[in-house]
Write a protein that holds these residues in place. Sequence first.
Motif, PDB file in Angstrom:
ATOM      1  N   ALA A  75       8.461  13.547 -11.640  1.00 47.00           N
ATOM      2  CA  ALA A  75       8.483  14.487 -12.763  1.00 47.00           C
ATOM      3  C   ALA A  75       9.828  15.183 -12.926  1.00 47.00           C
ATOM      4  N   ASN A  76      10.650  15.201 -11.876  1.00 45.90           N
ATOM      5  CA  ASN A  76      11.926  15.921 -11.919  1.00 45.90           C
ATOM      6  C   ASN A  76      13.160  15.048 -12.137  1.00 45.90           C
ATOM      7  N   PHE A  77      13.093  13.765 -11.769  1.00 42.68           N
ATOM      8  CA  PHE A  77      14.291  12.931 -11.841  1.00 42.68           C
ATOM      9  C   PHE A  77      13.952  11.441 -11.878  1.00 42.68           C
ATOM     10  N   THR A  78      14.960  10.655 -12.230  1.00 49.58           N
ATOM     11  CA  THR A  78      14.948   9.214 -12.005  1.00 49.58           C
ATOM     12  C   THR A  78      16.167   8.932 -11.150  1.00 49.58           C
ATOM     13  N   GLY A  79      16.112   7.855 -10.374  1.00 45.04           N
ATOM     14  CA  GLY A  79      17.256   7.578  -9.519  1.00 45.04           C
ATOM     15  C   GLY A  79      17.167   6.267  -8.782  1.00 45.04           C
ATOM     16  N   ARG A  80      18.068   6.139  -7.830  1.00 43.42           N
ATOM     17  CA  ARG A  80      18.198   4.915  -7.042  1.00 43.42           C
ATOM     18  C   ARG A  80      18.617   5.303  -5.629  1.00 43.42           C
ATOM     19  N   TRP A  81      18.081   4.567  -4.652  1.00 42.92           N
ATOM     20  CA  TRP A  81      18.455   4.746  -3.252  1.00 42.92           C
ATOM     21  C   TRP A  81      18.843   3.384  -2.701  1.00 42.92           C
ATOM     22  N   GLU A  82      19.879   3.365  -1.859  1.00 43.97           N
ATOM     23  CA  GLU A  82      20.319   2.115  -1.239  1.00 43.97           C
ATOM     24  C   GLU A  82      20.659   2.386   0.215  1.00 43.97           C
ATOM     25  N   GLY A  83      20.166   1.522   1.083  1.00 38.72           N
ATOM     26  CA  GLY A  83      20.482   1.613   2.500  1.00 38.72           C
ATOM     27  C   GLY A  83      21.150   0.345   2.974  1.00 38.72           C
ATOM     28  N   LEU A  84      22.290   0.492   3.635  1.00 37.62           N
ATOM     29  CA  LEU A  84      23.009  -0.635   4.234  1.00 37.62           C
ATOM     30  C   LEU A  84      22.947  -0.481   5.744  1.00 37.62           C
ATOM     31  N   PHE A  85      22.716  -1.577   6.444  1.00 35.05           N
ATOM     32  CA  PHE A  85      22.550  -1.601   7.899  1.00 35.05           C
ATOM     33  C   PHE A  85      23.499  -2.653   8.463  1.00 35.05           C
ATOM     34  N   ALA A  86      24.246  -2.306   9.508  1.00 38.46           N
ATOM     35  CA  ALA A  86      25.179  -3.261  10.105  1.00 38.46           C
ATOM     36  C   ALA A  86      25.287  -3.004  11.605  1.00 38.46           C
ATOM     37  N   PRO A  87      25.405  -4.100  12.396  1.00 38.10           N
ATOM     38  CA  PRO A  87      25.645  -3.913  13.829  1.00 38.10           C
ATOM     39  C   PRO A  87      26.936  -3.119  14.029  1.00 38.10           C
ATOM     40  N   ASP A  88      26.930  -2.232  15.027  1.00 33.12           N
ATOM     41  CA  ASP A  88      28.088  -1.368  15.232  1.00 33.12           C
ATOM     42  C   ASP A  88      28.100  -0.849  16.659  1.00 33.12           C
ATOM     43  N   GLU A  89      29.029  -1.308  17.472  1.00 29.02           N
ATOM     44  CA  GLU A  89      29.239  -0.808  18.832  1.00 29.02           C
ATOM     45  C   GLU A  89      27.939  -0.625  19.614  1.00 29.02           C
ATOM     46  N   GLY A  90      27.157  -1.662  19.710  1.00 30.25           N
ATOM     47  CA  GLY A  90      25.926  -1.612  20.476  1.00 30.25           C
ATOM     48  C   GLY A  90      24.785  -0.904  19.781  1.00 30.25           C
ATOM     49  N   GLY A  91      24.941  -0.592  18.525  1.00 29.30           N
ATOM     50  CA  GLY A  91      23.902   0.084  17.760  1.00 29.30           C
ATOM     51  C   GLY A  91      23.932  -0.374  16.318  1.00 29.30           C
ATOM     52  N   THR A  92      23.686   0.573  15.431  1.00 33.37           N
ATOM     53  CA  THR A  92      23.624   0.261  14.005  1.00 33.37           C
ATOM     54  C   THR A  92      24.384   1.305  13.208  1.00 33.37           C
ATOM     55  N   ARG A  93      25.201   0.836  12.302  1.00 30.57           N
ATOM     56  CA  ARG A  93      25.849   1.732  11.339  1.00 30.57           C
ATOM     57  C   ARG A  93      24.972   1.719  10.097  1.00 30.57           C
ATOM     58  N   ILE A  94      24.566   2.916   9.677  1.00 32.01           N
ATOM     59  CA  ILE A  94      23.778   3.031   8.458  1.00 32.01           C
ATOM     60  C   ILE A  94      24.607   3.730   7.394  1.00 32.01           C
ATOM     61  N   GLU A  95      24.398   3.325   6.174  1.00 33.38           N
ATOM     62  CA  GLU A  95      25.017   3.977   5.025  1.00 33.38           C
ATOM     63  C   GLU A  95      23.941   4.092   3.960  1.00 33.38           C
ATOM     64  N   PHE A  96      23.560   5.309   3.658  1.00 31.37           N
ATOM     65  CA  PHE A  96      22.513   5.570   2.683  1.00 31.37           C
ATOM     66  C   PHE A  96      23.128   6.270   1.478  1.00 31.37           C
ATOM     67  N   THR A  97      22.872   5.729   0.295  1.00 32.38           N
ATOM     68  CA  THR A  97      23.377   6.311  -0.945  1.00 32.38           C
ATOM     69  C   THR A  97      22.205   6.623  -1.860  1.00 32.38           C
ATOM     70  N   GLU A  98      22.190   7.829  -2.374  1.00 36.73           N
ATOM     71  CA  GLU A  98      21.136   8.245  -3.288  1.00 36.73           C
ATOM     72  C   GLU A  98      21.791   8.831  -4.530  1.00 36.73           C
ATOM     73  N   GLU A  99      21.308   8.403  -5.685  1.00 34.26           N
ATOM     74  CA  GLU A  99      21.855   8.852  -6.957  1.00 34.26           C
ATOM     75  C   GLU A  99      20.680   9.189  -7.871  1.00 34.26           C
ATOM     76  N   VAL A 100      20.707  10.369  -8.463  1.00 37.74           N
ATOM     77  CA  VAL A 100      19.595  10.788  -9.315  1.00 37.74           C
ATOM     78  C   VAL A 100      20.110  11.370 -10.634  1.00 37.74           C
ATOM     79  N   THR A 101      19.241  11.280 -11.625  1.00 37.30           N
ATOM     80  CA  THR A 101      19.464  11.944 -12.901  1.00 37.30           C
ATOM     81  C   THR A 101      18.318  12.930 -13.092  1.00 37.30           C
ATOM     82  N   PRO A 102      18.578  14.212 -12.915  1.00 30.48           N
ATOM     83  CA  PRO A 102      17.529  15.202 -13.129  1.00 30.48           C
ATOM     84  C   PRO A 102      17.104  15.219 -14.596  1.00 30.48           C
TER      85      PRO A 102
END
Length: 134
Positions: A75-102
Amino acid sequence: MPKVTITDHLPFPPAAVWRQVTDLENYGWRSDIGLIEVRQGGRTFIEYTRDGFPTKFTVTAFAPCRWYAFDMVNANFTGRWEGLFAPDEGGTRIEFTEEVTPHNPLLRLAAGVYLRRQQRRYIADLRRSLEEKG
């Protein structure tokens, strides 16, 4: 349209991080969610906050252990979310992007602050849940 990107390193394998983020049936680790209704085999779902406020999600990308994205609307917005996952130094690098139009132009000023806070909370919940699993 406010857009927030947050990156982090999690000391867990990409498969474990991916499983936690994409498992819509086991959402109890999320401190902000009261219920998730999964529909169409996970292609769409509705998240309800602890107060019962719904947001509908439609998955637009699902590349295991690499890329997860969806459109969202409430009811408040429309938008998009994207998550990227990559191996990184024995773990995982995450990058999360969220974009909304109120839907209310007055909310645009506060939307960026709100998104940043929500992303930090999500990552803190994710980290805590993965640590508990070991």
